[in-house]
Scaffold this active site. Structure first.
Site, mmCIF file in Angstrom:
data_model
loop_
_atom_site.group_PDB
_atom_site.id
_atom_site.type_symbol
_atom_site.label_atom_id
_atom_site.label_comp_id
_atom_site.label_asym_id
_atom_site.label_seq_id
_atom_site.Cartn_x
_atom_site.Cartn_y
_atom_site.Cartn_z
ATOM 1 N N CYS A 1 41.959 44.034 33.574
ATOM 2 C CA CYS A 1 43.028 44.077 32.575
ATOM 3 C C CYS A 1 43.606 45.488 32.475
ATOM 4 C CB CYS A 1 42.496 43.629 31.217
ATOM 5 S SG CYS A 1 43.776 43.603 29.939
ATOM 6 N N LYS B 1 35.677 40.358 37.812
ATOM 7 C CA LYS B 1 37.081 40.149 38.166
ATOM 8 C C LYS B 1 37.773 41.501 38.154
ATOM 9 C CE LYS B 1 41.185 37.370 37.232
ATOM 10 N NZ LYS B 1 42.205 38.433 37.077
ATOM 11 N N HIS C 1 42.190 39.876 41.885
ATOM 12 C CA HIS C 1 43.629 39.765 41.654
ATOM 13 C C HIS C 1 44.306 40.662 42.689
ATOM 14 C CE1 HIS C 1 47.084 39.591 38.496
ATOM 15 N NE2 HIS C 1 47.557 39.618 39.731
ATOM 16 N N GLY D 1 46.155 35.523 41.667
ATOM 17 C CA GLY D 1 47.436 36.207 41.592
ATOM 18 C C GLY D 1 48.561 35.439 42.252
ATOM 19 N N GLY E 1 45.545 31.126 37.333
ATOM 20 C CA GLY E 1 45.645 31.793 36.040
ATOM 21 C C GLY E 1 46.721 31.178 35.177
ATOM 22 N N ARG E 2 47.842 31.869 35.062
ATOM 23 C CA ARG E 2 48.883 31.438 34.127
ATOM 24 C C ARG E 2 49.585 30.153 34.538
ATOM 25 N NH1 ARG E 2 49.382 35.081 30.218
ATOM 26 N NH2 ARG E 2 48.090 36.896 30.607
#
Length: 261
Positions: free
Chosen positions: A29, A68, A100, A141, A162-163
């Site tokens: 992050c 991660k 990622h 990613g 992920g999103r």
């Protein structure tokens, strides 16, 4: 998230007691708030500390401890950087790395921009798998489709969605069949909407105590119809403050009726 080995070990124990299958340490992050707390992507610059954190957690629990992370920091694009990070952390017992495939830019980009602006370099993740064949390397990613997943699975052990899981949840409906051989037909989006009605009615009846407002539920359903004719109208209806203020769960059925399924 954290960087204190003893505290992380105590938290890992709680996670195991609560029934989690895995403890994942956040080294990816890029937000400033996370950085001030000395965890997230900035930890990639302190691989020895990450290794101590992983070792402390692994010594405290019997479940997997995974990490991660990104492939680089700021202007550091050298493959050696991420290779050496994984090598040292793997030496502490971590066997699974979720990578990622972007750099984390800690100065100059917002967390949102960090998800889009740094270029994706999947080749770096592929190379990591070749250099660490004994480790489980998962790619993350920009992956949004089953076709993309299949392409990456030729090079790595797994893919993290992920999103896209949030923005296009229905795309996941085919994954159990396509990748795991599940023969049970997936429910339809309409089935999901109808199944949500009793839950919403219960939450509305509890509002003011422990329940949720309508918007607190429907805002997470806006992507359910993505790709369907009428999906835009569905999103508009479930975002309309006047409709949601009525406190009537049938607004979901009205929104469903606007979609051609």
């Amino acid at each position: 998230g954290g960087s204190e080995p003893d505290e992380l070990a105590r938290c890992a124990v709680l996670g195991e007691q609560w029934g989690y299958d895995e403890i994942n340490l956040n080294c990816g992050c890029p937000s400033e708030r996370v950085r001030k707390g000395a965890f997230g992507a900035c930890l990639m610059a302190e691989s020895a500390l990450v290794a101590r954190c992983v070792r402390a957690m692994k010594d405290a629990v019997s479940i997997d401890v995974t990490v991660k992370h990104r492939i680089g920091l700021d202007d550091v694009h050298s493959y050696d950087f991420v290779r050496d990070f994984i090598g040292e952390v793997a030496g502490a017992g971590c066997r699974t790395f979720i990578v990622h495939a972007r750099n984390a830019v800690l100065k100059g980009l917002s967390p949102k921009e960090n998800r889009d602006v740094p270029p994706l370099r999947y080749d770096v993740v592929y190379r990591l798998k070749k250099d660490f064949p004994e480790l489980e390397i998962l790619l993350n990613g920009g992956v949004e489709t089953a076709e993309a997943i299949e392409t990456h699975l030729k090079q790595v052990d797994g893919v993290m969605i992920g999103r896209a899981a949030y923005h296009y949840p229905w795309r996941l409906a085919e994954f159990d069949t396509r990748f795991y051989g599940d023969t049970v037909p997936a429910k339809t989006p309409a089935d999901i909407v109808r199944a949500m009605l009793p839950y919403i009615e219960k939450q509305l009846s509890l509002y003011g105590k422990k329940g949720l407002k309508m918007h607190g539920i429907t805002r997470h359903m806006l992507g359910l119809m993505s790709g369907q004719p009428g999906a835009r109208r569905f999103r508009q209806m479930l975002s309309d403050p006047a409709r949601l203020a009525s406190g009537d769960a049938t607004v979901l059925l009205e929104a469903l009726a606007s979609v051609i399924l």
